[in-house]
Write a protein that holds these residues in place. Structure first.
Motif, short mmCIF file in Angstrom:
data_model
loop_
_atom_site.label_atom_id
_atom_site.label_comp_id
_atom_site.label_asym_id
_atom_site.label_seq_id
_atom_site.Cartn_x
_atom_site.Cartn_y
_atom_site.Cartn_z
N GLY A 16 0.80 -1.22 0.00
CA GLY A 16 0.00 0.00 0.00
C GLY A 16 0.84 1.27 0.00
O GLY A 16 2.04 1.25 -0.27
N ILE A 17 0.17 2.39 0.32
CA ILE A 17 0.84 3.70 0.36
C ILE A 17 0.61 4.34 1.73
O ILE A 17 0.53 3.63 2.73
N ASP A 18 0.54 5.66 1.79
CA ASP A 18 0.36 6.36 3.06
C ASP A 18 -0.99 6.03 3.69
O ASP A 18 -2.00 5.99 2.99
N GLY A 20 -3.32 7.55 5.28
CA GLY A 20 -4.49 8.42 5.14
C GLY A 20 -5.12 8.41 3.76
O GLY A 20 -6.19 8.99 3.56
N ALA A 21 -4.48 7.77 2.80
CA ALA A 21 -5.01 7.77 1.43
C ALA A 21 -6.34 7.02 1.37
O ALA A 21 -6.53 6.00 2.03
N GLY A 22 -7.25 7.53 0.56
CA GLY A 22 -8.55 6.90 0.42
C GLY A 22 -8.44 5.47 -0.10
O GLY A 22 -9.25 4.60 0.24
N ILE A 23 -7.44 5.23 -0.93
CA ILE A 23 -7.29 3.89 -1.49
C ILE A 23 -6.94 2.87 -0.41
O ILE A 23 -7.21 1.67 -0.56
N MET A 24 -6.37 3.33 0.68
CA MET A 24 -6.07 2.42 1.80
C MET A 24 -7.37 2.02 2.50
O MET A 24 -7.57 0.84 2.83
N GLY A 67 -3.17 0.65 -6.79
CA GLY A 67 -2.88 1.50 -7.95
C GLY A 67 -3.97 2.51 -8.22
O GLY A 67 -5.10 2.40 -7.72
N TRP A 68 -3.61 3.51 -8.98
CA TRP A 68 -4.62 4.48 -9.43
C TRP A 68 -4.19 5.07 -10.77
O TRP A 68 -3.02 5.05 -11.12
N SER A 69 -5.18 5.55 -11.50
CA SER A 69 -4.85 6.25 -12.74
C SER A 69 -5.66 7.55 -12.80
O SER A 69 -6.82 7.56 -12.38
N ALA A 173 2.06 14.05 -1.37
CA ALA A 173 3.09 13.67 -2.33
C ALA A 173 2.69 12.45 -3.17
O ALA A 173 3.48 11.53 -3.36
N TRP A 174 1.45 12.44 -3.66
CA TRP A 174 1.03 11.45 -4.66
C TRP A 174 1.45 12.02 -6.02
O TRP A 174 1.23 13.22 -6.28
N ASP A 175 2.03 11.19 -6.88
CA ASP A 175 2.59 11.72 -8.12
C ASP A 175 1.57 12.52 -8.93
O ASP A 175 1.90 13.54 -9.52
N SER A 176 0.33 12.03 -8.96
CA SER A 176 -0.70 12.74 -9.72
C SER A 176 -0.97 14.12 -9.13
O SER A 176 -1.16 15.11 -9.85
N THR A 177 -0.97 14.20 -7.82
CA THR A 177 -1.27 15.46 -7.14
C THR A 177 -0.09 16.43 -7.21
O THR A 177 -0.29 17.65 -7.32
N VAL A 178 1.12 15.91 -7.17
CA VAL A 178 2.30 16.75 -7.35
C VAL A 178 2.23 17.43 -8.71
O VAL A 178 2.50 18.63 -8.84
N GLY A 220 -9.25 16.15 -4.52
CA GLY A 220 -10.46 15.64 -3.90
C GLY A 220 -11.04 14.54 -4.77
O GLY A 220 -11.76 14.82 -5.73
N TRP A 221 -10.67 13.30 -4.48
CA TRP A 221 -11.14 12.18 -5.31
C TRP A 221 -12.50 11.71 -4.80
O TRP A 221 -12.60 11.21 -3.67
N LEU A 222 -13.53 11.86 -5.65
CA LEU A 222 -14.91 11.58 -5.26
C LEU A 222 -15.64 10.86 -6.40
O LEU A 222 -15.19 10.94 -7.54
N VAL A 224 -16.07 8.22 -4.17
CA VAL A 224 -15.76 7.14 -3.22
C VAL A 224 -14.46 7.37 -2.44
O VAL A 224 -14.44 7.27 -1.21
N THR A 225 -13.37 7.68 -3.15
CA THR A 225 -12.04 7.63 -2.53
C THR A 225 -11.93 8.50 -1.27
O THR A 225 -11.40 8.06 -0.25
N HIS A 226 -12.43 9.73 -1.35
CA HIS A 226 -12.36 10.63 -0.20
C HIS A 226 -13.71 10.90 0.45
O HIS A 226 -13.91 11.93 1.09
N LYS A 227 -14.61 9.94 0.30
CA LYS A 227 -15.96 10.09 0.86
C LYS A 227 -15.92 10.39 2.37
O LYS A 227 -16.62 11.26 2.86
N LYS A 248 -9.56 6.42 -11.64
CA LYS A 248 -9.84 5.10 -11.09
C LYS A 248 -8.85 4.71 -10.00
O LYS A 248 -7.68 5.11 -10.06
N ILE A 249 -9.31 3.95 -9.03
CA ILE A 249 -8.42 3.32 -8.05
C ILE A 249 -8.70 1.82 -8.04
O ILE A 249 -9.82 1.40 -8.37
N GLY A 250 -7.73 1.02 -7.64
CA GLY A 250 -7.97 -0.41 -7.52
C GLY A 250 -6.70 -1.20 -7.31
O GLY A 250 -5.60 -0.68 -7.42
N1 PBE Z 1 -4.64 8.48 -4.57
C1 PBE Z 1 -4.22 9.55 -5.46
C2 PBE Z 1 -5.32 9.22 -3.49
C3 PBE Z 1 -6.10 10.26 -4.17
C4 PBE Z 1 -5.18 10.68 -5.26
C5 PBE Z 1 -5.55 7.59 -5.30
C6 PBE Z 1 -3.49 7.77 -4.06
C7 PBE Z 1 -6.02 8.46 -2.39
O1 PBE Z 1 -6.07 7.22 -2.42
O2 PBE Z 1 -6.51 9.09 -1.45
#
Ligand code: PBE
Length: 267
Positions: A16-18, A20-24, A67-69, A173-178, A220-222, A224-227, A248-250
């Motif tokens: 996984g990643i950090d 607090g990320a929604g994908i976690m 992952g996410w795109s 520091a998510w690459d997409s957000t940077v 703000g990924w919505l 679902v991700t940051h619901k 997308k996330i998954g």
């Molecule tokens: N991400 C990138 C974030 C939102 C942008 C998918 C890693 C997240 O999971 O919160």
């Protein structure tokens, strides 16, 4: 392929990643939705995850990541999302620009530009790939702006210049957000703002906009991700606009892995 199950191949570990990320949060939900009792989600960072991915791909070893795109990893490696028949990760997500409640009143020029801000996966990909190939994020943002002046003009058209007003973005520091934050920081600087980019974790990013200590966030990924964050701060922020659709996330694996669905992790 081998006789081992996916779980045996990766030691029942999802990289996984950090935290607090929604994908976690979505991955914890998937573990419960699919009954993946033996599985563990490891925490780290986006950079640590892509380092682990590179190491695995170089040796053609199995790995399962969050992952996410848009993300450059899909450009650099042959990857696939695992099917998610239970819908733990939602469907097509959108990236929303989230502003403080005072933004429109206090900084109407920036507010207007952020409302107009909209780009696509290819645009963001160009900035992300330049950064991962070694370019400084600010330089990568500037190059993209230079090559896409029409698009930038469509965001700033008719908006008055300002004279050194301060503007603070919070970002993770998510690459997409940077990528997005560096581009919009430049755009607002060209408009006359003095822009600060404050790097924080996901929770504090939402908190800063909700309590007004930052002006806006671009990740703000919505829906679902940051619901959870959007619900927690309901009424304390403005949903300024959608900068990208169809994101997308998954759970993500290299193409060479012999699994296609999260259900395959139960075996
Ligand atoms: N991400 C990138 C974030 C939102 C942008 C998918 C890693 C997240 O999971 O919160």
């Amino acid at each position: 392929s081998s006789d081992k199950t996916a779980g045996e191949m990766v030691d029942y570990k999802i990289t996984g990643i950090d935290p607090g990320a929604g994908i976690m949060e979505a991955t914890d939900r998937a573990i419960s939705d699919y009954g993946l009792d033996k599985w563990e989600l490891t925490t780290g960072s986006g950079a640590a995850m892509t380092a682990a991915l590179k190491k695995a791909v170089d040796k053609e070893e199995p790995i399962i990541i969050t992952g996410w795109s848009p993300h450059w990893m899909f450009t650099k490696y042959d990857l696939k999302y695992l099917d998610d028949p239970e819908g733990s990760y939602g469907g097509a997500e959108e990236i929303h620009t989230i502003g403080s409640l005072d933004l429109a009143k206090d900084k109407p020029e920036a507010h207007q530009i952020l409302q107009n801000f909209k780009w696509d996966e290819e645009d963001m990909g160009e900035v992300m790939v330049a950064i991962i190939d070694g370019e400084d994020p600010a330089d990568a943002a500037q190059s993209w702006i230079d090559e896409n002046q029409d698009k930038v003009d469509s965001w700033t058209e008719g908006v008055d210049k300002v004279d050194g007003d301060e503007f603070t973005f919070v970002y993770v520091a998510w690459d997409s957000t940077v990528a997005s934050t560096n581009v919009m920081a430049k755009v607002l600087e060209d408009q006359g703002y003095k822009v600060k980019m404050s790097q924080v974790e996901a929770g504090p990013m939402w908190t800063a906009v909700a309590d007004g200590s930052a002006d806006a966030l671009l990740a703000g990924w919505l829906p679902v991700t940051h619901k959870t964050y959007a619900e927690k701060y309901d009424g304390k922020f403005e949903d300024v606009g959608t900068s990208m659709e169809g994101v997308k996330i998954g759970l993500t694996v290299p193409e060479y892995m012999d699994i296609d669905s999260i259900e395959d992790l139960k075996k």
